[in-house]
Design a protein around this motif. Structure first.
Motif, short mmCIF file in Angstrom:
data_model
loop_
_atom_site.label_atom_id
_atom_site.label_comp_id
_atom_site.label_asym_id
_atom_site.label_seq_id
_atom_site.Cartn_x
_atom_site.Cartn_y
_atom_site.Cartn_z
N ALA A 109 19.16 35.31 132.10
CA ALA A 109 18.01 35.37 131.21
C ALA A 109 18.28 34.44 130.03
CB ALA A 109 17.75 36.79 130.73
N ILE A 110 17.58 33.32 129.98
CA ILE A 110 17.80 32.32 128.95
C ILE A 110 16.55 32.21 128.07
CG2 ILE A 110 18.23 29.87 128.49
CD1 ILE A 110 19.85 29.74 131.05
N GLN A 111 16.69 32.60 126.82
CA GLN A 111 15.63 32.48 125.82
C GLN A 111 14.34 33.18 126.26
OE1 GLN A 111 17.38 28.17 124.41
NE2 GLN A 111 15.18 28.40 124.41
N VAL A 112 14.50 34.38 126.80
CA VAL A 112 13.32 35.14 127.23
C VAL A 112 13.35 36.59 126.73
CG1 VAL A 112 14.32 35.77 129.47
CG2 VAL A 112 11.84 35.66 129.22
N PHE A 113 14.54 37.16 126.54
CA PHE A 113 14.62 38.57 126.16
C PHE A 113 14.32 38.81 124.69
CE2 PHE A 113 17.38 40.63 129.72
CZ PHE A 113 16.38 40.34 130.63
N GLN A 114 13.93 37.77 123.95
CA GLN A 114 13.50 37.96 122.57
C GLN A 114 12.01 38.24 122.46
OE1 GLN A 114 15.19 34.83 123.23
NE2 GLN A 114 13.74 33.19 122.74
N HIS A 115 11.28 38.11 123.56
CA HIS A 115 9.82 38.24 123.49
C HIS A 115 9.43 39.72 123.50
CE1 HIS A 115 9.29 33.98 123.79
NE2 HIS A 115 10.01 33.93 124.88
N GLY A 116 8.74 40.13 122.42
CA GLY A 116 8.34 41.52 122.29
C GLY A 116 9.00 42.18 121.10
N VAL A 117 8.78 43.47 120.98
CA VAL A 117 9.40 44.27 119.91
C VAL A 117 10.72 44.85 120.41
CG1 VAL A 117 7.16 44.81 118.87
CG2 VAL A 117 8.11 46.33 120.62
N GLY A 175 0.37 35.38 116.81
CA GLY A 175 -0.02 36.74 117.18
C GLY A 175 0.96 37.46 118.07
N LEU A 176 2.00 36.76 118.55
CA LEU A 176 2.95 37.37 119.47
C LEU A 176 4.20 37.85 118.72
CD1 LEU A 176 2.82 34.87 122.47
CD2 LEU A 176 1.49 36.97 122.12
N PRO A 177 4.75 39.00 119.11
CA PRO A 177 5.99 39.48 118.50
C PRO A 177 7.21 38.82 119.12
CG PRO A 177 5.20 41.10 120.07
CD PRO A 177 4.18 39.99 120.06
N VAL A 178 8.18 38.46 118.29
CA VAL A 178 9.43 37.85 118.74
C VAL A 178 10.57 38.54 118.01
CG1 VAL A 178 10.78 35.73 118.89
CG2 VAL A 178 8.30 35.65 119.21
N HIS A 179 11.61 38.91 118.76
CA HIS A 179 12.71 39.69 118.20
C HIS A 179 13.95 38.81 118.00
CE1 HIS A 179 14.57 43.48 117.16
NE2 HIS A 179 15.59 43.20 117.94
N PHE A 180 14.73 39.12 116.96
CA PHE A 180 15.97 38.41 116.64
C PHE A 180 17.09 39.44 116.57
CE2 PHE A 180 12.51 35.79 115.35
CZ PHE A 180 12.93 34.48 115.49
N LEU A 181 18.19 39.21 117.31
CA LEU A 181 19.22 40.22 117.51
C LEU A 181 20.50 39.89 116.75
CD1 LEU A 181 17.61 39.76 120.45
CD2 LEU A 181 19.07 41.66 121.08
N THR A 182 21.25 40.96 116.40
CA THR A 182 22.57 40.83 115.81
C THR A 182 23.64 41.14 116.85
OG1 THR A 182 22.66 43.15 115.14
CG2 THR A 182 21.68 41.59 113.57
N ARG A 183 24.89 40.82 116.50
CA ARG A 183 26.00 41.15 117.39
C ARG A 183 26.07 42.66 117.62
NH1 ARG A 183 30.58 38.30 118.66
NH2 ARG A 183 30.12 36.78 117.00
#
Length: 238
Positions: A109-117, A175-183
């Motif tokens: 999964a490359i640059q896709v699991f950030q899409h959504g809440v 209008g789309l949600p995008v998530h940013f993750l920490t370690r």
């Protein structure tokens, strides 16, 4: 997050030439080296968010038996036009609703699991746990919370691990949600079902002028634990 809206936005992006002519990411070489070292190249794998083939095609051309999944029909149309022999391996659906009658030896999964809440992100990780065979490999590249977000946006949620979700107010993802993750968030999402193969590390990309700041992506590799399986008997895919 509406599947129809997201699909329509990505269809438009691909029609306008998204990723056309762009080289594969360096992470592709790490994926190939790890899979070949694990003697899994001839086993069944799944690439989530394969798009029109920027990273997917180099993996397949290097000998991987890899299915491609994407919710953009336009991206998969372009991919099949480039490599007609791969058409039977391409699946057009949202991963959140994807079901399969078999498990996979590796998932990418490359640059896709950030899409959504955040709840969508947690569902993605649970879905990978369900689809991977014990000992199977999980390759991830995803937004890092240390990214400097420059486009107009609104922060719509934050979690205890420091991760946050924005909603873009302009641009192709408006209008789309995008998530940013920490370690810490990555650790929380993987600790029950996965063991670390390659610790998450941040890759920093400086934006091209006149844009300023930098974009940061986590890259990591995990192995599905051999203990109690999260397999839920999915039955309707390849």
């Amino acid at each position: 997050m509406s599947q129809a809206l997201v699909s329509a936005r990505w269809d438009a992006e691909y029609r306008e030439g998204r990723y056309a002519g762009e080289p594969p990411l360096p992470f592709v070489d790490r994926i190939l080296a790890t899979i070949h070292a694990s003697s899994m190249a001839e086993r069944r794998g799944l690439y989530i968010g394969c798009g029109n083939g920027r990273n997917y095609l180099p993996l397949v051309r290097s000998g991987l038996h890899l299915y491609g999944l994407d919710l953009s029909a336009e991206a998969l149309r372009q991919l099949a036009a480039r490599e007609p022999a791969l058409a039977k391996r391409l699946i057009c659906t949202d991963f959140r609703t994807f079901v399969s009658r078999c498990r996979f030896s590796y998932v990418i999964a490359i640059q896709v699991f950030q899409h959504g809440v955040a709840a969508d992100v947690a569902g993605y990780f649970a879905g990978v746990g369900s689809l991977l065979s014990p000992g199977g490999l999980f390759f991830l590249r995803v937004n890092a919370a240390s990214t400097q977000v420059r486009r107009p946006h609104t922060v719509i949620e934050r979690n205890d691990s420091g991760g946050f979700t924005i909603r873009y107010e302009s641009g192709p993802k408006q209008g789309l949600p995008v998530h940013f993750l920490t370690r810490d968030e990555l650790h929380t999402l993987t600790r029950n079902d996965f063991a670390v193969v390659a610790e998450p590390r941040e890759g920093v990309a400086v934006r091209t002028p006149p844009e300023t700041g930098h974009w940061v992506q986590w890259e990591a590799i995990w192995k599905r634990l051999d203990g109690k399986s999260a397999w839920r008997g999915r039955r309707n895919g390849p």
